[in-house]
Design a protein around this motif. Structure first.
Motif, short mmCIF file in Angstrom:
data_model
loop_
_atom_site.label_atom_id
_atom_site.label_comp_id
_atom_site.label_asym_id
_atom_site.label_seq_id
_atom_site.Cartn_x
_atom_site.Cartn_y
_atom_site.Cartn_z
N ARG A 100 0.85 -1.18 0.00
CA ARG A 100 0.00 0.00 0.00
C ARG A 100 0.89 1.24 0.00
N ASN A 101 0.83 1.98 -1.07
CA ASN A 101 1.66 3.18 -1.22
C ASN A 101 3.14 2.83 -1.10
N SER A 102 3.82 3.27 -0.04
CA SER A 102 5.29 3.13 0.01
C SER A 102 5.78 1.84 0.66
N GLY A 103 4.90 1.00 1.16
CA GLY A 103 5.41 -0.19 1.85
C GLY A 103 4.42 -1.33 1.87
N TYR A 117 12.24 -16.24 -5.18
CA TYR A 117 13.33 -17.15 -5.53
C TYR A 117 12.80 -18.58 -5.45
N VAL A 118 12.99 -19.31 -6.55
CA VAL A 118 12.58 -20.72 -6.58
C VAL A 118 13.83 -21.57 -6.81
N PRO A 119 14.16 -22.46 -5.87
CA PRO A 119 15.39 -23.26 -5.99
C PRO A 119 15.33 -24.25 -7.16
N LYS A 120 16.46 -24.88 -7.41
CA LYS A 120 16.56 -25.87 -8.47
C LYS A 120 15.53 -26.99 -8.31
N ASN A 121 14.90 -27.36 -9.42
CA ASN A 121 14.01 -28.52 -9.50
C ASN A 121 12.73 -28.39 -8.66
N VAL A 122 12.42 -27.18 -8.19
CA VAL A 122 11.20 -26.98 -7.41
C VAL A 122 10.12 -26.38 -8.31
N GLU A 123 8.94 -26.95 -8.27
CA GLU A 123 7.81 -26.44 -9.04
C GLU A 123 6.77 -25.87 -8.09
N VAL A 124 6.44 -24.61 -8.30
CA VAL A 124 5.41 -23.93 -7.49
C VAL A 124 4.12 -24.01 -8.28
N GLU A 125 3.21 -24.88 -7.85
CA GLU A 125 2.01 -25.16 -8.63
C GLU A 125 0.94 -24.09 -8.47
N ILE A 126 0.83 -23.49 -7.29
CA ILE A 126 -0.18 -22.46 -7.05
C ILE A 126 0.43 -21.09 -7.30
N PRO A 127 -0.24 -20.23 -8.06
CA PRO A 127 0.34 -18.92 -8.37
C PRO A 127 0.65 -18.09 -7.12
N LEU A 128 1.76 -17.37 -7.18
CA LEU A 128 2.08 -16.37 -6.16
C LEU A 128 1.41 -15.07 -6.59
N GLN A 129 0.76 -14.38 -5.65
CA GLN A 129 -0.01 -13.20 -6.01
C GLN A 129 0.44 -11.98 -5.20
N ALA A 130 0.55 -10.85 -5.89
CA ALA A 130 0.83 -9.58 -5.23
C ALA A 130 -0.20 -8.55 -5.67
N ILE A 131 -0.61 -7.72 -4.73
CA ILE A 131 -1.50 -6.59 -5.02
C ILE A 131 -0.76 -5.33 -4.60
N LEU A 132 -0.53 -4.46 -5.54
CA LEU A 132 0.24 -3.24 -5.31
C LEU A 132 -0.68 -2.07 -5.59
N PHE A 133 -1.07 -1.34 -4.53
CA PHE A 133 -2.06 -0.30 -4.76
C PHE A 133 -1.68 1.02 -4.09
N ASN A 134 -2.20 2.08 -4.70
CA ASN A 134 -1.91 3.43 -4.26
C ASN A 134 -3.24 4.15 -3.98
N ASP A 135 -3.41 4.62 -2.76
CA ASP A 135 -4.59 5.43 -2.45
C ASP A 135 -4.20 6.77 -1.85
N ASN A 136 -2.95 7.16 -2.09
CA ASN A 136 -2.46 8.46 -1.63
C ASN A 136 -1.51 9.01 -2.69
N ALA A 137 -1.98 9.97 -3.48
CA ALA A 137 -1.18 10.50 -4.57
C ALA A 137 0.10 11.17 -4.08
N GLY A 138 0.13 11.55 -2.81
CA GLY A 138 1.31 12.21 -2.27
C GLY A 138 2.37 11.27 -1.78
#
Length: 435
Positions: free
Chosen positions: A93-96, A157-178
């Motif tokens: 959220r915004n800066s962090g 970071y995903v190590p050698k031979n490791v498969e991550v089957e479920i997607p990793l998700q990020a939500i990056l949002f801004n609600d303060n223009a300043g």
């Protein structure tokens, strides 16, 4: 805590902010060097787009974020994007970063999924190997400015031979223009690993009436035999300027997939590149955009072939309404020595208004004889014969045009791997196309 850091930032101010956040010495020095560079370098110059007329100085102030105690404390704009039942979620959220959750099972396999600021402190040696290696901090003012002020961000970071089957998700949002909003995404997929990462970059609807700038960089490293699928939807308000650079470096037999939705309401520079270093490396990029109002967009997709038998495919589809304009560049570069390489690209623009503008520019730069390469580009209006055919089946003209437009964009929409994000994309398309 609020700390000012603008395009006029000095080395001292950038380093002081980094120290106040407890960042390691190597990162403090990097930020200081970048701040100095930002004062000497010029802005990037995308073709046929005068970004110097945009408000590029509204980077805001660093605002220390307060962690959320529960997902329920997050604003609705973030909650509605969370995949049901997900165990792997990061919210900035915004800066962090204000929320993190991660599967213990994946953590036990050595997978790292955290914010980049934390990763620099806890996994400094690993991060240092890759940070600003795909995108150099001294490329131009944008990359230097970003290197000086980036905040929050994502590290995978995903190590050698490791498969991550479920997607990793990020939500990056801004609600303060300043507030400074400049996430950096860094993904490293080690040998023969596999991962899907999806993010949504949004601003709170109606919250930002003041100008703001979103300088963002994505770096992806695909090691030998690894496979990375990267999906990203950008929807920021009309007062914002979104400038995002994405780069992937792909080793032998590695595969990179880009699925990008540039659906901002404001001016946009989006540059997505795959560097196919390895033999047998492949890249598949799908990009869609919808322009409305008077917004201006520069959308560039690139593939640079160094590896033998490397293969790239790029598809960009844009719909322009009102007086919106888009310059769409597809660049395939096959370097000398990249024998048996194959590069294909397609750019298509659909115009819904006589005042809208869309330029599709396919570019092939070939320095090797034993290769195959091709391109296709088109700019036009909705086909009246297709409309007539649908109307002859009892469908209204408005619905017929809408179906044709959605069919035009479907090859990208259907590829979004997280249902909540796919639904967001559908809603955004409906809002932008139908008002």
């Amino acid at each position: 805590m609020s700390t000012e850091l603008s395009t006029g930032a000095t080395r001292q101010s950038a380093e002081a902010l980094a120290r106040s956040k407890g960042e390691p010495n190597w990162l403090v020095e990097l930020r200081g060097e970048a701040a100095e560079l930002a004062g000497t370098l010029g802005w990037p110059k995308p073709e046929k787009v005068r970004i110097e007329r945009w408000n590029l100085t509204a980077v805001g102030n660093y605002e220390q974020s307060t962690a959320a105690a529960s997902i329920g404390e997050l604003p609705a704009v973030a909650r509605e994007l969370i995949a049901e039942g997900t165990e792997n979620l990061l919210v900035q959220r915004n800066s962090g970063v204000v929320w993190k959750q991660f599967s213990q099972e994946l953590a036990s396999k050595g997978v790292i999924f955290t914010d980049l600021e934390t990763a620099c402190k806890e996994h400094g040696e690993l991060v240092q190997q890759y940070l600003f290696q795909a995108v150099a901090k001294n490329e131009d003012k944008l990359t230097a400015l970003h290197a000086a002020l980036w905040n929050g961000g994502v590290f995978v970071y995903v190590p050698k031979n490791v498969e991550v089957e479920i997607p990793l998700q990020a939500i990056l949002f801004n609600d303060n223009a300043g507030a400074t909003f400049a996430p950096h995404i860094l993904i490293v997929a080690d040998t023969h690993s596999r991962v899907t990462y999806v993010d949504s970059v949004v601003s709170e609807p109606g919250a930002a009436s003041a100008p703001f700038m979103h300088p963002s960089i994505v770096e992806v490293f695909v090691k030998a035999g690894a496979h990375v699928r990267f999906g990203s939807i950008h929807h920021m308000g009309e007062t914002g300027v979104d400038m995002t650079i994405r780069r992937a470096v792909i080793d032998n037999d590695g595969r990179m997939e880009w699925i990008i939705g540039d659906l901002n309401d404001g001016n946009t520079v989006s540059d997505t590149k795959s560097v196919l270093n390895g033999k047998g490396s492949t890249s598949d990029a799908k990009v869609i955009s919808v322009g409305t109002g008077a917004q201006q967009m520069s959308l560039t997709t690139q593939a640079v072939h160094f590896g033998k038998n490397s293969d790239s495919d790029m598809v960009t589809r844009a719909v322009m309404k009102d007086s919106a304009s888009a310059i769409i560049n597809g660049i395939t570069k096959i370097e000398h020595g990249a024998t048996k390489a194959n590069g294909v690209q397609t750019e298509k623009v659909l115009m819904l208004s006589p005042k809208a503008r869309g330029d599709a520019n396919p570019i092939l730069l070939i320095d090797e004889d034993d290769v195959t390469a091709g391109h296709a580009a088109s700019v036009g209006q909705v086909n009246p014969e297709m409309v007539y055919y649908l109307m002859s089946r009892g469908i209204s003209k408005q619905d017929a045009e809408r179906l044709i437009i959605y069919g035009f964009l479907a090859p990208v929409v259907s590829e979004i791997p997280v249902e909540a994000v796919r639904e967001q994309l559908q809603r955004l398309l409906e809002r932008k196309l139908e008002g």
